[in-house]
Motif scaffolding. Structure first.
Motif, PDB file in Angstrom:
ATOM      1  N   VAL A 438       0.890  -1.162   0.000  1.00  0.00           N
ATOM      2  CA  VAL A 438       0.000   0.000   0.000  1.00  0.00           C
ATOM      3  C   VAL A 438       0.922   1.204   0.000  1.00  0.00           C
ATOM      4  O   VAL A 438       1.434   1.626   1.045  1.00  0.00           O
ATOM      5  CB  VAL A 438      -0.941   0.013   1.213  1.00  0.00           C
ATOM      6  N   LEU A 439       1.180   1.702  -1.181  1.00  0.00           N
ATOM      7  CA  LEU A 439       2.291   2.636  -1.351  1.00  0.00           C
ATOM      8  C   LEU A 439       1.831   3.911  -2.046  1.00  0.00           C
ATOM      9  O   LEU A 439       1.065   3.872  -3.009  1.00  0.00           O
ATOM     10  CB  LEU A 439       3.384   1.980  -2.208  1.00  0.00           C
ATOM     11  N   LEU A 440       2.336   5.017  -1.515  1.00  0.00           N
ATOM     12  CA  LEU A 440       2.131   6.291  -2.202  1.00  0.00           C
ATOM     13  C   LEU A 440       3.421   6.608  -2.951  1.00  0.00           C
ATOM     14  O   LEU A 440       4.477   6.795  -2.337  1.00  0.00           O
ATOM     15  CB  LEU A 440       1.816   7.391  -1.187  1.00  0.00           C
ATOM     16  N   PHE A 441       3.318   6.624  -4.274  1.00  0.00           N
ATOM     17  CA  PHE A 441       4.452   7.015  -5.118  1.00  0.00           C
ATOM     18  C   PHE A 441       4.310   8.512  -5.359  1.00  0.00           C
ATOM     19  O   PHE A 441       3.279   8.951  -5.865  1.00  0.00           O
ATOM     20  CB  PHE A 441       4.427   6.252  -6.444  1.00  0.00           C
ATOM     21  N   VAL A 518       8.709   7.010  -2.271  1.00  0.00           N
ATOM     22  CA  VAL A 518       7.746   5.939  -2.029  1.00  0.00           C
ATOM     23  C   VAL A 518       7.444   5.877  -0.536  1.00  0.00           C
ATOM     24  O   VAL A 518       8.348   5.692   0.277  1.00  0.00           O
ATOM     25  CB  VAL A 518       8.309   4.572  -2.492  1.00  0.00           C
ATOM     26  N   PHE A 519       6.180   6.078  -0.181  1.00  0.00           N
ATOM     27  CA  PHE A 519       5.782   6.023   1.227  1.00  0.00           C
ATOM     28  C   PHE A 519       4.929   4.793   1.470  1.00  0.00           C
ATOM     29  O   PHE A 519       3.942   4.564   0.761  1.00  0.00           O
ATOM     30  CB  PHE A 519       4.980   7.273   1.606  1.00  0.00           C
ATOM     31  N   ASP A 520       5.316   4.028   2.467  1.00  0.00           N
ATOM     32  CA  ASP A 520       4.563   2.840   2.841  1.00  0.00           C
ATOM     33  C   ASP A 520       3.528   3.266   3.883  1.00  0.00           C
ATOM     34  O   ASP A 520       3.888   3.696   4.984  1.00  0.00           O
ATOM     35  CB  ASP A 520       5.530   1.800   3.409  1.00  0.00           C
ATOM     36  N   LEU A 521       2.258   3.172   3.569  1.00  0.00           N
ATOM     37  CA  LEU A 521       1.246   3.765   4.445  1.00  0.00           C
ATOM     38  C   LEU A 521       1.142   3.056   5.798  1.00  0.00           C
ATOM     39  O   LEU A 521       0.889   3.695   6.816  1.00  0.00           O
ATOM     40  CB  LEU A 521      -0.128   3.784   3.756  1.00  0.00           C
ATOM     41  N   ALA A 522       1.347   1.743   5.816  1.00  0.00           N
ATOM     42  CA  ALA A 522       1.287   1.043   7.104  1.00  0.00           C
ATOM     43  C   ALA A 522       2.484   1.437   7.969  1.00  0.00           C
ATOM     44  O   ALA A 522       2.371   1.590   9.194  1.00  0.00           O
ATOM     45  CB  ALA A 522       1.244  -0.466   6.903  1.00  0.00           C
TER      46      ALA A 522
END
Lengths: 613, 365
Positions: A438-441, A518-522
């Motif tokens: 679950v990644l925000l690019f 890249v941010f990993d939401l968890a």
């Protein structure tokens, strides 16, 4: 599922498939040379079950053929005519609109290469259907026609496709592929585009966000090796783009054309083998279609036992196959199709043009999340008494609200929205730290996203909500979240894109060009709350009888317990289509928490507090 | 339950009617096929499929039985009613023999105008004048008709036919051997018990016969099992059946067809082929019928337990009357058998091999 093999050449291939390895051309030759039809069928059925569960897809669709006047005169085609032929016809846009039944959900337009219609006509036709029937998906124009538009009107292929997409086109049909052998093409379809060109046009379509199908015409003069090369070329393109929905093997209709010895049609055994081997070779294709118009209704229902999961649809009118002598009724009503599917014990799933389920006929349906992280729940899930229906999280919420499924792992948002109608079971998909899928690019750091456009996936509400909570409550940022359309892959207009599931895993590895952060939401949630994040919880319909609820909980527990001992093997069997290594897949799976404990419950409580603010 | 039954099959134990019913209703199609295939290859190893070069004429279409499923028969006096003379038939058998035909499967309607001597003469003269031809004449309803018109007992009629030289009987007229079903589809053609009685008497004398089943109309799953159970029991007594031949009801041009409508039967057919191979553990052969089920399904049935491809049928009228025409030929039978992965062999009506047609290319290593 123990298969009894009579052909000793097959077990090594089955081991290979079970280990998630890919079949080669040589493996394909062994499959085609095997006389063990039933074992081939069982292998293919099993492979299909892993991907599609018990679902058999159909659509309420209609085929429109605007004209039969064609510049090509392919030897095998009994449909096309010259303009001066008494059978020639062409339909105007109003005439076509008149023919479309308002109750359908997909229109399939193929025609002929008409010598003098203007480009405008093709765009206007799509736009007119889109406007008059907004609920109808538009699948139109094979690669042969796209190429013709390019040549006829001097427009680059990419612009042809973009123009059609802007007018309302949703997908391309898979016709015109025939067989990707230059030898055969020169002899049978010399006027048609080359294999290379067909593949190029589909690649461009996929990259433009237009999914497509792929066909193979077999049973004429092609060799087995040529069939396999055809499958492998499709598989390679699918690796690259992921843009194919369904593969459709089409048995050649010999008519009186003198192409096969004695004008012989394909045998029933060959038809079933071809379906099964297609399923086994095309490990990255979502669906294999048994096109009943060509296979006959009986052949198609049999093909469902040999690896097929897609019956096309009700097909309003079908001239090409009929003019060549295919022997099937003009169209089948929904009841006819669902009856065929019920006879196999599976779930009849009406789909839209993007294969989203609209309606599911069948009892005791359990939703199956088609992502790698859910495999431990399903790999050992008993075949009875429940039936599995693959559903993206958002679709699971929709079908549950309509009372069409008995249970499944619900996206947390869907569970919270429906918790008066659902009973929670003690299983979840939770991530103690980083989740990886679950990644925000992003082009910018969190704080730079103020007032910017973020593309969000269509598939899940929970990840989107988590993103919003992080943006607004952790970082104090207001951004505009824009929903990406199904299968849209054009990310340029956005400053950041939220991707989830297997697509996110793929992109984590390959990177998303232009989006360096890249941010990993968890992981973000954990750093903030020191708690796991619960993406989904298992729940069932409150009305489900106690006995069945217990059976469901028992099935989940047993399946999970079996899976926990062999995450590495599981990762290996399922990593193929995603493009990550077995080790990466196993590590990904091992990081999840699948049992709902106190920490997870606390995390749900806190998240609920944020979303109610 | 199904897993237990499949294990019982592996252990080569006989199934009970309850188990047969469970398989018919619940067994997954390919698991059923796999179990049937194992038995087929155990019983008839070597991967061979037989066929017979035959023709299927009729001596009369006049029939008193008025069966609801039949589009072939006419009442006496109808403009297109016919009776073919012995001379005419013998002439046609000679022509068929010249074309390579080795078996004539001859049936009629049940026509009370024809004396017993007509039937006996047909047998005697066939053997005398067309010696290449094996006469495979007269199904049980016709034998019963002969007994009724001649006032003789069944056993006497059968003995006279035996003495004339007849050795095998076609297994038609069984439909579904359940009294309830027969009462609906063929109330005047005799009961299930009658059909079995003729076959029992014939087998006791030494005749061989096939057993057929026409399904897909008024029967239930239980009726199917009743049928299989009845012929399995009879087979235990005299071992007189050579093969079991199911075919699906063709609804065209018949009163029963107007009631049932056209229903897809392919999956049901394949299930029945497989079930029969499993349940009829004392039957040497299970016959698929590309002629009646279509070439594709007929061929696929070879992987569901069938080991015989039936006849090439130079002439056939009964399906034709139901607008169901599917012409075959010996060359085509061989091609379909080879393409399915088997060696082909021409047989006679007693299932003795006449000629091998092996595959030139062996596909399985």
């Amino acid at each position: 599922m123990k298969i009894t093999f009579r052909d000793n050449n097959l077990p090594p291939l089955w081991d290979k498939i079970e280990a998630g390895a890919r079949l080669t051309l040589e493996d394909g030759l062994i499959l085609f040379r095997s006389d063990d039809l039933i074992a081939l069928g069982r292998m293919a059925r099993e492979m299909n079950y892993r991907r599609n569960g018990d679902a058999v897809y159909y659509s309420l669709n209609q085929k429109i053929e605007p004209t039969n006047i064609c510049r090509l005169q392919c030897r095998f085609c009994a449909f096309s005519v010259q303009p001066d032929d008494p059978r020639a016809y062409e339909l105007s846009i109003p005439e076509i609109l008149e023919k479309i039944s308002p109750s359908i959900r997909e229109v399939h337009i193929t025609g002929a290469l008409h010598p003098d219609r203007p480009w405008r006509y093709y765009l206007d036709l799509v736009a007119a259907i889109r406007e008059r029937f907004p609920q109808v998906g538009i699948k139109a124009y094979t690669a042969v026609e796209i190429d013709y538009f390019h040549r006829q009107f001097g427009i680059p292929v990419k612009q042809v496709l973009k123009g059609l997409k802007n007018a309302g086109l949703d997908s391309l049909p898979g016709g015109g592929a025939e067989i990707f052998s230059q030898r055969v093409r020169l002899r049978l379809f010399p006027g048609k585009i080359s294999a290379k060109r067909w593949l190029m046009i589909h690649r461009v379509a996929h990259l433009a966000g237009i999914p497509t199908n792929a066909t193979m015409l077999y049973g004429h003069i092609e060799t087995i090796e040529e069939r396999l090369r055809h499958l492998i070329m499709l598989r390679e393109l699918q690796d690259e783009t992921g843009g194919f929905f369904s593969f459709i093997p089409l048995p050649f209709q010999p008519g009186q054309l003198g192409i096969t010895p004695g004008n012989r049609a394909t045998g029933g055994v060959d038809d079933l083998k071809t379906i099964a081997i297609s399923r086994l070779m095309l490990d990255n294709f979502p669906h294999v279609k048994a096109y009943w118009v060509m296979l006959t209704q009986e052949g198609a229902s049999l093909a469902l036992h040999f690896g097929a999961d897609d019956l096309d649809g009700t097909v309003g009118g079908e001239r090409i196959a009929h003019d060549a002598g295919a022997d099937t009724p003009q169209s089948l009503a929904r009841e006819n199709l669902t009856g065929m599917i019920r006879e196999t014990g599976r779930i009849a799933v009406e789909r839209d043009v993007f294969y989203n389920p609209l309606r599911a006929d069948g009892e005791d349906i359990i939703g199956k999340i088609p992502y790698l992280n859910s495999v431990p729940f399903y790999h050992h899930f008993p075949r009875q008494p429940f039936r599995l229906l693959p559903l993206a999280p958002r679709q699971m919420g929709i079908l549950s609200r309509q009372g069409q499924i008995a249970g499944g792992p619900f996206s947390l948002m869907d569970y919270l929205a429906q918790d008066d109608g659902l009973t929670m079971l003690n299983y979840c998909i939770a991530s103690p730290r980083e989740v990886g899928s679950v990644l925000l690019f992003s082009k910018l750091p969190w704080t730079g996203l103020e007032a910017k456009d973020i593309g969000i996936t269509d598939d899940t509400a929970t990840s989107v909500r988590l993103l919003r909570v992080l943006l607004e409550q952790r970082y104090g940022v207001q951004a505009r979240l824009r929903r990406l359309r199904s299968h849209e892959r054009i990310y340029d207009p956005y400053q950041a894109v939220l991707l989830i599931g297997d697509e996110a895993l793929r992109r984590r590895k390959s990177g998303l060009p232009g989006f360096p952060l890249v941010f990993d939401l968890a992981g973000e949630w954990f750093n903030w709350q020191q708690l796991p994040f619960v993406f989904a919880v298992w729940a069932c319909d409150k009305e489900l009888p106690e006995k069945k609820r217990q059976a469901l909980a028992g099935a989940i527990e047993r399946s999970l317990r079996q899976a926990e001992g062999k995450m590495i093997a599981l990762g290996a069997s399922y990593c193929q289509g995603i493009g990550i290594t077995p080790k990466e897949a196993a590590a990904y799976l091992a990081a999840f928490q699948y049992r709902l404990g106190e920490e997870e419950k606390e995390a749900i409580r806190i998240f609920r507090g944020y979303i109610h603010d | 339950m199904i897993d237990g039954i499949l294990q019982k099959i592996k252990d080569q134990r006989r199934l009970s009617p309850t188990e047969g019913l469970a398989l018919l209703r619940e067994a997954p199609l390919l698991e059923l096929a796999e179990a049937a295939g194992e038995i087929r290859h155990r019983q008839n190893p070597g991967g061979m499929v037989t066929f017979v070069v035959d023709t299927n004429p009729n001596y009369t279409n006049i029939c008193v039985n008025d069966c609801a499923f039949c589009a072939f028969y006419r009442r006496a006096g109808a403009p297109d009613a016919y009776v073919r003379s012995v001379d005419e038939l013998i002439g046609s058998f000679k022509a068929a023999a010249a074309a390579g035909v080795r078996t004539v499967l001859l049936q009629g309607g049940v026509n009370p105008e024809l004396p017993l001597s007509y039937y006996l003469e047909l047998v005697t003269r066939t053997i005398g004048e067309a010696p290449e031809i094996h006469p495979h004449f007269f199904s049980p309803p016709e034998i019963m008709g002969m007994a009724a018109t001649s006032g003789r007992k069944l056993e006497e009629v059968l003995t006279l036919l035996w003495e004339a030289g007849l050795r095998t009987l076609p297994g038609g007229g069984a439909e579904v051997l359940s009294e309830q079903v027969k009462a609906i589809v063929s109330p005047r053609k005799g009961t299930a018990r009658d059909w079995l009685g003729v076959m029992r008497a014939a087998h006791r004398i030494g005749f061989k016969s096939t057993a057929t089943m026409m399904f897909g109309h008024a029967e239930t799953d239980r009726d199917i099992i009743t049928h299989l159970q009845a012929i399995r029991n009879l087979q235990d007594e005299y071992d007189g059946f050579t093969a079991f031949i199911p075919w699906s009801f063709k609804p065209g041009n018949s009163p029963l067809g107007e009631r049932t409508g056209r229903q897809p039967q392919a999956l049901r057919y394949l299930r029945l082929i497989a079930l029969a191979r499993i349940y009829l553990d004392n039957f040497p052969h299970i016959q698929t019928s590309p002629f009646s089920e279509g070439k594709k399904i007929g061929q696929v049935a070879l992987h569901f337990g069938a080991d015989d491809f039936g006849g090439t049928l130079l002439e056939e009228n009964v399906h034709r009357a139901a607008d169901f025409v599917n012409p075959g030929s010996m060359e085509e039978s061989i091609h379909l058998i080879h393409a399915a992965g088997f060696d082909a062999a021409e047989r006679d009506t007693r299932y003795r091999i006449l000629k091998h047609f092996p595959r030139t290319e062996r596909r399985m290593a």
